[in-house]
Write a protein that holds these residues in place. Structure first.
Motif, PDB file in Angstrom:
ATOM      1  N   ASP A 109      -1.455  -2.637   2.238  1.00 42.05           N
ATOM      2  CA  ASP A 109      -1.255  -1.188   2.146  1.00 42.05           C
ATOM      3  C   ASP A 109      -0.600  -0.917   0.789  1.00 42.05           C
ATOM      4  OD1 ASP A 109      -0.525   1.412   2.335  1.00 42.05           O
ATOM      5  OD2 ASP A 109       0.863   1.159   4.025  1.00 42.05           O
ATOM      6  N   LEU A 110      -1.397  -0.433  -0.147  1.00 42.56           N
ATOM      7  CA  LEU A 110      -0.916  -0.246  -1.522  1.00 42.56           C
ATOM      8  C   LEU A 110       0.196   0.805  -1.600  1.00 42.56           C
ATOM      9  CD1 LEU A 110      -2.104  -1.845  -3.912  1.00 42.56           C
ATOM     10  CD2 LEU A 110      -3.232   0.251  -4.622  1.00 42.56           C
ATOM     11  N   LEU A 111       0.080   1.853  -0.725  1.00 44.13           N
ATOM     12  CA  LEU A 111       1.074   2.943  -0.773  1.00 44.13           C
ATOM     13  C   LEU A 111       2.481   2.411  -0.499  1.00 44.13           C
ATOM     14  CD1 LEU A 111      -0.687   5.929   1.010  1.00 44.13           C
ATOM     15  CD2 LEU A 111      -0.496   5.430  -1.428  1.00 44.13           C
ATOM     16  N   ARG A 112       2.559   1.482   0.463  1.00 43.46           N
ATOM     17  CA  ARG A 112       3.867   0.915   0.808  1.00 43.46           C
ATOM     18  C   ARG A 112       4.464   0.203  -0.410  1.00 43.46           C
ATOM     19  NH1 ARG A 112       4.950  -3.877   1.912  1.00 43.46           N
ATOM     20  NH2 ARG A 112       2.825  -4.498   2.389  1.00 43.46           N
ATOM     21  N   ILE A 113       3.635  -0.567  -1.120  1.00 37.57           N
ATOM     22  CA  ILE A 113       4.147  -1.304  -2.289  1.00 37.57           C
ATOM     23  C   ILE A 113       4.548  -0.318  -3.395  1.00 37.57           C
ATOM     24  CG2 ILE A 113       3.678  -3.148  -3.935  1.00 37.57           C
ATOM     25  CD1 ILE A 113       1.469  -4.142  -2.144  1.00 37.57           C
ATOM     26  N   ILE A 114       3.727   0.709  -3.595  1.00 40.41           N
ATOM     27  CA  ILE A 114       4.029   1.676  -4.668  1.00 40.41           C
ATOM     28  C   ILE A 114       5.381   2.341  -4.389  1.00 40.41           C
ATOM     29  CG2 ILE A 114       3.304   3.844  -5.779  1.00 40.41           C
ATOM     30  CD1 ILE A 114       0.388   3.018  -5.108  1.00 40.41           C
ATOM     31  N   ARG A 115       5.574   2.774  -3.126  1.00 33.52           N
ATOM     32  CA  ARG A 115       6.826   3.477  -2.777  1.00 33.52           C
ATOM     33  C   ARG A 115       8.020   2.558  -2.985  1.00 33.52           C
ATOM     34  NH1 ARG A 115       3.605   6.115   1.716  1.00 33.52           N
ATOM     35  NH2 ARG A 115       3.177   8.177   0.859  1.00 33.52           N
ATOM     36  N   SER A 116       7.858   1.292  -2.576  1.00 38.63           N
ATOM     37  CA  SER A 116       8.982   0.362  -2.696  1.00 38.63           C
ATOM     38  C   SER A 116       9.284   0.078  -4.174  1.00 38.63           C
ATOM     39  CB  SER A 116       8.658  -0.901  -1.891  1.00 38.63           C
ATOM     40  OG  SER A 116       9.019  -2.039  -2.563  1.00 38.63           O
ATOM     41  N   GLU A 117       8.249  -0.108  -5.008  1.00 38.15           N
ATOM     42  CA  GLU A 117       8.476  -0.377  -6.434  1.00 38.15           C
ATOM     43  C   GLU A 117       9.090   0.828  -7.128  1.00 38.15           C
ATOM     44  OE1 GLU A 117       8.440  -3.139  -7.871  1.00 38.15           O
ATOM     45  OE2 GLU A 117       7.386  -4.336  -6.373  1.00 38.15           O
ATOM     46  N   LYS A 118       8.663   2.024  -6.683  1.00 36.74           N
ATOM     47  CA  LYS A 118       9.186   3.248  -7.313  1.00 36.74           C
ATOM     48  C   LYS A 118      10.704   3.303  -7.120  1.00 36.74           C
ATOM     49  CE  LYS A 118       9.697   8.066  -7.164  1.00 36.74           C
ATOM     50  NZ  LYS A 118      10.230   9.021  -6.219  1.00 36.74           N
ATOM     51  N   GLN A 119      11.129   2.929  -5.921  1.00 35.75           N
ATOM     52  CA  GLN A 119      12.571   2.935  -5.622  1.00 35.75           C
ATOM     53  C   GLN A 119      13.339   2.022  -6.569  1.00 35.75           C
ATOM     54  OE1 GLN A 119      13.237   1.862  -1.592  1.00 35.75           O
ATOM     55  NE2 GLN A 119      13.337   3.992  -0.914  1.00 35.75           N
ATOM     56  N   HIS A 120      12.737   0.837  -6.870  1.00 41.66           N
ATOM     57  CA  HIS A 120      13.390  -0.105  -7.781  1.00 41.66           C
ATOM     58  C   HIS A 120      13.611   0.488  -9.156  1.00 41.66           C
ATOM     59  CE1 HIS A 120      11.894  -3.471  -5.082  1.00 41.66           C
ATOM     60  NE2 HIS A 120      13.211  -3.516  -5.057  1.00 41.66           N
ATOM     61  N   PHE A 121      12.661   1.358  -9.574  1.00 43.56           N
ATOM     62  CA  PHE A 121      12.715   1.873 -10.948  1.00 43.56           C
ATOM     63  C   PHE A 121      13.508   3.169 -11.078  1.00 43.56           C
ATOM     64  CE2 PHE A 121       9.085  -0.989 -11.499  1.00 43.56           C
ATOM     65  CZ  PHE A 121       9.475  -1.621 -12.664  1.00 43.56           C
ATOM     66  N   GLU A 169       2.461  -9.753  -2.953  1.00 38.83           N
ATOM     67  CA  GLU A 169       3.390 -10.051  -4.035  1.00 38.83           C
ATOM     68  C   GLU A 169       2.743  -9.823  -5.407  1.00 38.83           C
ATOM     69  OE1 GLU A 169       5.187 -13.941  -3.618  1.00 38.83           O
ATOM     70  OE2 GLU A 169       5.749 -13.824  -5.732  1.00 38.83           O
ATOM     71  N   GLU A 170       1.495 -10.280  -5.546  1.00 38.82           N
ATOM     72  CA  GLU A 170       0.813 -10.145  -6.841  1.00 38.82           C
ATOM     73  C   GLU A 170       0.527  -8.681  -7.165  1.00 38.82           C
ATOM     74  OE1 GLU A 170      -2.570 -12.728  -7.087  1.00 38.82           O
ATOM     75  OE2 GLU A 170      -1.313 -14.526  -6.956  1.00 38.82           O
ATOM     76  N   LEU A 171       0.091  -7.915  -6.144  1.00 37.94           N
ATOM     77  CA  LEU A 171      -0.170  -6.489  -6.406  1.00 37.94           C
ATOM     78  C   LEU A 171       1.144  -5.779  -6.724  1.00 37.94           C
ATOM     79  CD1 LEU A 171      -2.975  -5.730  -3.799  1.00 37.94           C
ATOM     80  CD2 LEU A 171      -3.182  -5.984  -6.273  1.00 37.94           C
ATOM     81  N   GLY A 172       2.243  -6.256  -6.108  1.00 40.60           N
ATOM     82  CA  GLY A 172       3.578  -5.713  -6.409  1.00 40.60           C
ATOM     83  C   GLY A 172       3.896  -5.929  -7.883  1.00 40.60           C
ATOM     84  N   GLN A 173       3.535  -7.105  -8.418  1.00 42.69           N
ATOM     85  CA  GLN A 173       3.797  -7.402  -9.838  1.00 42.69           C
ATOM     86  C   GLN A 173       2.998  -6.473 -10.753  1.00 42.69           C
ATOM     87  OE1 GLN A 173       2.981 -11.661  -9.575  1.00 42.69           O
ATOM     88  NE2 GLN A 173       4.824 -11.974 -10.788  1.00 42.69           N
ATOM     89  N   VAL A 174       1.753  -6.168 -10.339  1.00 46.96           N
ATOM     90  CA  VAL A 174       0.912  -5.263 -11.142  1.00 46.96           C
ATOM     91  C   VAL A 174       1.577  -3.895 -11.231  1.00 46.96           C
ATOM     92  CG1 VAL A 174      -1.306  -4.009 -11.134  1.00 46.96           C
ATOM     93  CG2 VAL A 174      -1.256  -6.451 -10.613  1.00 46.96           C
TER      94      VAL A 174
END
Ligand code: ADP
Length: 479
Positions: free
Chosen positions: A305-317, A344-349
């Protein structure tokens, strides 16, 4: 149908004279003895000639047919054995002739088969084979040679098609020294290539000369990988050496001149911390890259689920963005279908693209993060048979990137402005990681940028249901 053999008149005359000679002698004897007058002598001789011709003509015609047949065989013509009605009675000539014909046919077929088999064998070899004579004139080539250097190579000088002094000198050495040689050479041109050549000489007794056989292997790719590896090791060592040298310098200063200077010590420790952080990020990026490369040939299979990763990465930034007063704006399609991938890899992207946008944009600007389903697909082989894709993009209002740099951004350690990138903590590996992850995910990266206006980095990924895991049947897209 065989042509009726023509008997030359001179042969006919000569044979008739020989055959009728004994009868003529008898007639002359009787005429000399006065027993036979001239008229009887003359008619008698005519009768002898006529009778002899009845026996002689069929023999002569058979011999003539046999002569023609043997001549045709010697010229490698396909002919039928003649019907020797008279000679066949004399011994077993007719049987021998048909045996000769059959064995000749068999030999010819065997030779044709051997030649065809050898040609197939040589043609299917992946290596390039070229045979020349001792004047370096091309005698024969195989299919691989013709596909690289063009058709109709025979009777041309080798230098015309392979203008390499190194190769020519090696062939001259083989002709003179009798020993085989191996040489590597480079061919410049529209498509530059590197070759490894094995040169050997073979005597050809029938022509009293020699044949030179040149086997070429295209090593362009191998050379490219070798030089990339060497560049990579040199670059990685350089990148690690720079912060390390600076840390060593500060340690020496702290042990010596700045030993009792608490203000300098605090400042140096801060810089050393920064440099150590840079080294650690570099090593982490190198490890990520090597891990992704190790798995490059196995496609990921999990539902992501790409949306979940995007939301989580956004929080980091969020905190980093706030420091620069950069607003992170999200435009996410909540009904985005899952993709097939590695979390994990898509998270890195996503991390690298959002991180870069914040790093390379100015303060008080906006970074827009979009995720949607799209039917405008990149012109990439991965999407040739698909009608839709997930598109994740990050748009910034930074300085933008000049056109000539865009195709090189995903190369390892490539930076538009090295000094500036180092200052903002870049390693030059982020986009190389993005490219490798997307290769493994059968995705694509599209970079659009305008100097002075900003950049958009878009990632395209296939929808989970539209692609099958490696080895499984691909499900047809019904969207
Ligand atoms: P780095 O860690 O140096 O950022 P990357 O591989 O992520 O390495 O990026 C390579 C180079 O591409 C950067 O050094 C920078 O010059 C340029 N670049 C990447 N993203 C952006 C961006 N959003 N805006 C402008 N330049 C960028």
């Amino acid at each position: 149908m065989q042509n009726k053999p023509v008997i030359p008149f001179a042969t006919l005359l000569k044979t008739m004279m020989v055959v009728s000679a004994p009868s003529l002698l008898v007639l002359v004897f009787f005429a000399a003895a006065g027993v036979l007058d001239f008229n009887y002598f003359f008619y008698g001789y005519l009768i002898v000639i006529a009778m002899s011709s009845v026996f002689v003509l069929p023999f002569l015609s058979n011999i003539s047919a046999l002569t023609h047949y043997v001549e045709d065989l010697s010229l490698d013509k396909r002919v039928q054995a003649p019907n020797l009605s008279v000679l066949s009675n004399v011994g077993e000539l007719s049987g021998s002739l048909s045996r000769l014909q059959r064995s000749w046919e068999n030999k010819r077929q065997e030779m044709e088969t051997v030649i065809t088999e050898r040609e197939i064998l040589v043609d299917t070899l992946p290596d390039i084979l070229i045979m020349t004579n001792d004047d370096k004139m091309i005698v024969r080539t195989n299919r691989a040679a013709r596909s690289i250097f063009g058709q109709n190579l025979a009777h041309r000088h080798l230098r015309e098609i392979i203008p390499s002094e190194k190769l020519m000198n090696a062939i001259t050495a083989v002709i003179e020294d009798l020993r085989g040689q191996q040489v590597e050479f480079h061919l410049a041109g529209d498509v530059p290539r590197d070759f490894h050549a094995i040169i050997e000489r073979f005597p050809i007794p029938s022509e009293g000369g020699i044949s030179i056989v040149i086997t070429l292997t295209d090593i362009t790719q191998q050379k490219h990988i070798q030089s990339m590896r060497a560049d990579f090791v040199a670059n990685a060592s350089h990148e690690i050496r720079t912060p390390l040298a600076s840390i060593i310098g500060f340690i020496e200063t702290l042990q010596g001149p700045a030993k009792d200077d608490p203000a300098a010590r605090d400042e140096f420790l801060r810089v050393m911390g920064e440099q150590a952080g840079r080294m650690s990020k570099l090593i982490n990026d190198l490890l990520s890259l090597s891990k992704i490369e190790m798995n490059a040939h196995t496609s990921p299979t999990a539902k992501v689920d790409l949306l979940r990763i995007i939301r989580s990465e956004k929080q980091h930034f969020e905190w980093v963005a706030k420091q620069k007063n950069v607003t992170l704006r999200m435009k996410l399609n909540d009904n985005l279908p899952p993709t097939r991938g590695d979390d994990e890899e898509l998270g890195q992207v996503i991390q690298n693209l959002i991180g870069n946008a914040i790093k390379y944009t100015g303060s008080d600007t906006e970074v827009v993060i979009t995720a949607r389903l799209t039917s405008s697909l990149p012109s990439d082989n991965n999407f040739r048979s698909l009608t839709r894709a997930i598109c994740f993009s990050v748009q910034d209002e930074g300085e933008g990137i000049a056109k000539e740099h865009i195709p090189r951004l995903t190369e390892r350690f490539y930076r538009v402005d090295t000094a500036r990138t180092r200052k903002v903590g870049g390693t030059g590996l982020g986009l190389a990681i993005v490219k490798h992850v997307l290769n493994r995910h059968h995705g694509s990266l599209v970079i659009e940028s305008e100097v002075g206006k900003g950049s958009v980095f878009s990632v395209y990924l296939p929808v989970y249901d539209d692609v099958a895991p490696a080895g499984a049947e691909v499900k047809k897209d019904k969207a």
